[in-house]
Design an enzyme around this catalytic site. Sequence first.
Site, short mmCIF file in Angstrom:
data_model
loop_
_atom_site.label_atom_id
_atom_site.label_comp_id
_atom_site.label_asym_id
_atom_site.label_seq_id
_atom_site.Cartn_x
_atom_site.Cartn_y
_atom_site.Cartn_z
N GLU A 1 -14.75 -7.95 8.67
CA GLU A 1 -15.60 -6.93 9.30
C GLU A 1 -16.93 -6.73 8.57
O GLU A 1 -17.98 -6.65 9.19
CB GLU A 1 -14.84 -5.59 9.30
N THR B 1 -9.43 -12.93 8.53
CA THR B 1 -8.71 -11.92 7.76
C THR B 1 -7.23 -12.12 7.97
O THR B 1 -6.79 -12.37 9.11
CB THR B 1 -9.07 -10.47 8.15
N ILE B 2 -6.48 -12.00 6.90
CA ILE B 2 -5.02 -12.07 7.09
C ILE B 2 -4.54 -10.86 7.87
O ILE B 2 -3.50 -10.90 8.49
CB ILE B 2 -4.24 -12.19 5.75
N ASP B 3 -5.31 -9.77 7.84
CA ASP B 3 -4.87 -8.52 8.50
C ASP B 3 -4.88 -8.63 10.02
O ASP B 3 -4.26 -7.83 10.71
CB ASP B 3 -5.78 -7.36 8.09
N MET C 1 0.39 -6.31 3.21
CA MET C 1 -1.01 -5.92 3.40
C MET C 1 -1.24 -5.42 4.84
O MET C 1 -0.39 -5.60 5.71
CB MET C 1 -1.95 -7.06 3.06
N HIS D 1 -1.19 -9.91 -3.36
CA HIS D 1 -2.06 -11.05 -3.07
C HIS D 1 -1.33 -12.37 -2.88
O HIS D 1 -1.95 -13.36 -2.50
CB HIS D 1 -3.13 -11.18 -4.17
N VAL D 2 -0.02 -12.38 -3.12
CA VAL D 2 0.73 -13.60 -2.83
C VAL D 2 0.59 -13.92 -1.33
O VAL D 2 0.64 -15.08 -0.91
CB VAL D 2 2.22 -13.43 -3.27
N GLN D 3 0.33 -12.88 -0.51
CA GLN D 3 0.17 -13.07 0.94
C GLN D 3 -1.12 -13.79 1.29
O GLN D 3 -1.29 -14.27 2.40
CB GLN D 3 0.15 -11.71 1.66
O1 F6P Z 1 -8.73 -7.16 4.19
C1 F6P Z 1 -7.74 -8.03 3.84
C2 F6P Z 1 -6.94 -7.50 2.71
O2 F6P Z 1 -6.00 -8.48 2.50
C3 F6P Z 1 -6.33 -6.11 2.90
O3 F6P Z 1 -5.14 -6.07 3.58
C4 F6P Z 1 -6.20 -5.65 1.48
O4 F6P Z 1 -6.13 -4.26 1.40
C5 F6P Z 1 -7.42 -6.17 0.88
O5 F6P Z 1 -7.71 -7.39 1.52
C6 F6P Z 1 -7.33 -6.34 -0.62
O6 F6P Z 1 -8.44 -7.03 -1.05
P1 F6P Z 1 -8.95 -7.14 -2.55
O7 F6P Z 1 -7.78 -6.89 -3.45
O8 F6P Z 1 -9.48 -8.52 -2.65
O9 F6P Z 1 -10.01 -6.11 -2.70
#
Ligand code: F6P
Length: 352
Positions: A106, A128-130, A172, A275-277
């Site tokens: 975004e 985005t994985i989300d 996440m 972050h393993v995801q």
């Molecule tokens: O936006 C993707 C995402 O994986 C979210 O689900 C998560 O909250 C965020 O990134 C965490 O990102 P970072 O730890 O890199 O700031």
Amino acid sequence: MPSMRIGILTGGGDCPGLNAVIRAAVRAVEVDRGGQVVGFHDSWRGVLEDRWEDLTVARCRGILPRGGTILGTSRDQPYSRPDGAEMVGEVVARHALDAIVAIGGEGTMGVVRDLHHDGIPVVGVPKTIDNDIAETEMTFGFQTAVQICTDAIDRLHTTAESHHRILVVEVMGRHVGHIAVWAGLAGGATFTLVPEEPFDIAEVAERIVARHRSGSWATIVVVAEGARPAPGTLDVAAPVVDRYGHEVLGGIAHVVAAELQERTGMETRTTVLGHVQRGGSPVAFDRVLATRFGIAAVDAVADRAFGDMVALKGGRIARVPVADAIGHLKLVEPELLRASSVFRPPLGRPPA
Ligand code: F6P
């Protein structure tokens, strides 16, 4: 027609499939159009600092199954400085670029909209994985994340059953519960808590007690990191904010687990997948979608469809004005939320 020259960058959090986009775009430019690709390092930071490398088919060999991004990423963006857009324009001119292809979430799509508004040729590729970006039915990286979570939930089932425990798994999903709902359904979760539906911890506990009354049941609760209790039902500390003003989420599972243990009297443990995801190799679907997006972005540059974002619509590759995709998120479909609710234990009846 002079051969094409594009710049490419990856912005925001990384995501499995970024390298597949880069590889496909390079292939489409170099082999299909006899052109050249400039890869900027660490997102817009590399553009502003003019740090880049020539990307060639040879350089991209072997990167298709590799997670992360060979270009590096950051959350820096040009509009954090007053002359940022001008500097991007200068870099585009200096490198004689037809356009910059920006792959990101975004935040990055917002920059694409603003740069386009300022007359700089840009095309967006959503990632985005989300899976929460509007105007595209899927983003690459999402299916990989769902598979990683499903594999984890499968493993958690056997240990939960052995100990007759409640296991709370945090996945996440900062604003939406796509990962939680898909992984919860695929992994056979008892409960899935998502940002779309504030939860009542008392009701969750009551349903779990009803389920465990028969003796040997175990429970898996999947909770999206952005899930929140219904107002007035449970106190949750406000998340800390990083230097980009981005809330650092993670930890709601600990609150939920402590509360469930207290209310049910059952042993409860927490797993935060974190972050393993986002790491490691993309699954086949994400590799293919990322490849299609990379080729489509190059086509968009060739058609001078600046300010557009490539997207998946009805299973087909499409283009949408990037401005249409930002400012609102793609929430989980009500039908999927209902599917998830079907598996909740009923209140006050013997467990199914
Ligand atoms: O936006 C993707 C995402 O994986 C979210 O689900 C998560 O909250 C965020 O990134 C965490 O990102 P970072 O730890 O890199 O700031």
